[in-house]
Design an enzyme around this catalytic site. Structure first.
Site, PDB file in Angstrom:
ATOM      1  N   THR A  14     -13.081  31.079 -25.942  1.00 55.60           N
ATOM      2  CA  THR A  14     -12.159  32.037 -26.559  1.00 55.60           C
ATOM      3  C   THR A  14     -11.815  31.484 -27.941  1.00 55.60           C
ATOM      4  OG1 THR A  14     -11.259  32.515 -24.370  1.00 55.60           O
ATOM      5  CG2 THR A  14      -9.992  33.295 -26.261  1.00 55.60           C
ATOM      6  N   LYS A  52      -4.020  11.292  -8.645  1.00 54.87           N
ATOM      7  CA  LYS A  52      -4.248   9.854  -8.443  1.00 54.87           C
ATOM      8  C   LYS A  52      -3.085   9.016  -8.974  1.00 54.87           C
ATOM      9  CE  LYS A  52      -9.312  10.142  -8.581  1.00 54.87           C
ATOM     10  NZ  LYS A  52      -9.490   9.958  -7.134  1.00 54.87           N
ATOM     11  N   ASP A 104      -0.806  11.665 -23.675  1.00 57.69           N
ATOM     12  CA  ASP A 104      -2.217  11.963 -23.417  1.00 57.69           C
ATOM     13  C   ASP A 104      -3.113  11.489 -24.564  1.00 57.69           C
ATOM     14  OD1 ASP A 104      -2.048  13.070 -20.871  1.00 57.69           O
ATOM     15  OD2 ASP A 104      -1.654  15.084 -21.632  1.00 57.69           O
ATOM     16  N   LYS A 119       3.544  21.471 -18.047  1.00 52.66           N
ATOM     17  CA  LYS A 119       3.558  20.613 -19.230  1.00 52.66           C
ATOM     18  C   LYS A 119       4.145  21.304 -20.466  1.00 52.66           C
ATOM     19  CE  LYS A 119       0.113  17.585 -19.584  1.00 52.66           C
ATOM     20  NZ  LYS A 119      -1.225  16.937 -19.552  1.00 52.66           N
TER      21      LYS A 119
END
Length: 284
Positions: A166, A27, A114, A77
């Site tokens: 995990t 987006k 982020d 990333k």
């Protein structure tokens, strides 16, 4: 006789975009197009599908093709950190970058916004949210979780609980982020929510097309804030159930919008506003 023009040369139009594989679902182009149009900026933002084996070559070429920076998404990333010339402390701590700035001297500057986007989304939707109101509980321990953990601890959370299917990934986060992080077994993930003031789903579970998030919410306090990084759908089953239990909820779309703002400002020279019109433009 040849006619010559006395007009001044046209300045280069700044270019930016997002690289990933796949990328068609992103987006971000719609978001940045909205901002470029809103502020009357001559610039372009393009989605670019890039295979991992071509990443280094693409990053070397783009600064010479008018690009001033990029957003980075899965699966690049982590890899871009090894290719950048300058890495911010927060990108190094998180172990991933989502924003690249191509500097005039040719160097690539890597950052991670982020965590900033996560906290800005909370504060915009819940202005009275307090990081130190009680323990935070984070479900999942992937790359997105690392950004969330860093931002919550930096904001003043005194105890951060984390659980992942995990377990070793959650233990790695504890090893890197310190004593305020408490790891819970996945079998005890429901207990992790007892007394938590802020609860975050950082996994892709609950996203359209993915498996549901099967975490019992019986221990969730009605005074808690619940937020999800997933934004398709906006109201995930996790948020819907949390809201039914009395919690205040914040969807994940705002994180996408806010994390994009610092990059847009660096590339195009204008700090964009994240508002209702921005949300509407991205939702289409």
């Amino acid at each position: 006789m040849t006619e010559t023009s006395s007009a001044a040369p046209i300045a280069n139009v700044p270019l930016s975009g997002v690289i990933g594989m796949p990328i068609a679902h992103s987006k971000s182009p719609r978001l940045h197009r909205h901002w470029l149009n809103r502020y009357g900026i001559a610039g372009h933002y393009v989605p670019m599908p890039v295979m991992p084996e071509h990443l280094a070559e693409v990053l070397r070429i783009l600064p010479y093709a008018g690009f001033v920076g990029l957003n980075v998404t899965i699966p690049h990333k982590e890899a871009v950190l090894t290719l950048a010339d300058v890495v911010t402390d927060r990108a190094a701590l998180i172990g991933a970058a989502n924003t690249l700035i191509f500097r005039p001297d040719g160097k690539i500057h890597a950052d991670n916004t982020d965590g900033y986007g996560f906290i800005a989304n909370l504060r915009q939707n819940l202005p009275d949210w307090q990081a130190d109101a009680g323990p935070a509980a984070v479900i999942g321990a992937g790359g997105a979780a690392r950004a969330v953990v860093a931002s919550l601890l930096d904001s003043g959370v005194q105890e951060l609980r984390i659980s992942n299917r995990t377990k070793i990934r959650a233990e790695q986060i504890k090893a890197e982020f310190g004593a305020r992080v408490v790891v819970y077994d996945w079998a005890q993930v429901g207990n992790m929510l007892d007394g938590a003031a802020t609860v975050v789903n950082s996994t892709s579970l609950g996203m359209t097309g993915k498996q549901p998030l099967r975490v019992p919410l019986d221990a969730l306090s009605p005074d808690a804030v619940a937020t999800d990084l997933v934004y398709t759908p906006l109201m995930t089953p996790f948020l819907t159930e949390a809201q039914q239990r009395g919690c205040r909820v914040v969807d994940g779309l705002g994180m996408l919008l806010h994390q994009a703002a610092p990059g847009f400002e660096r590339w195009f020279g204008q700090r964009p506003e994240v508002d209702a019109a921005t949300r509407a433009a991205v939702l289409g």
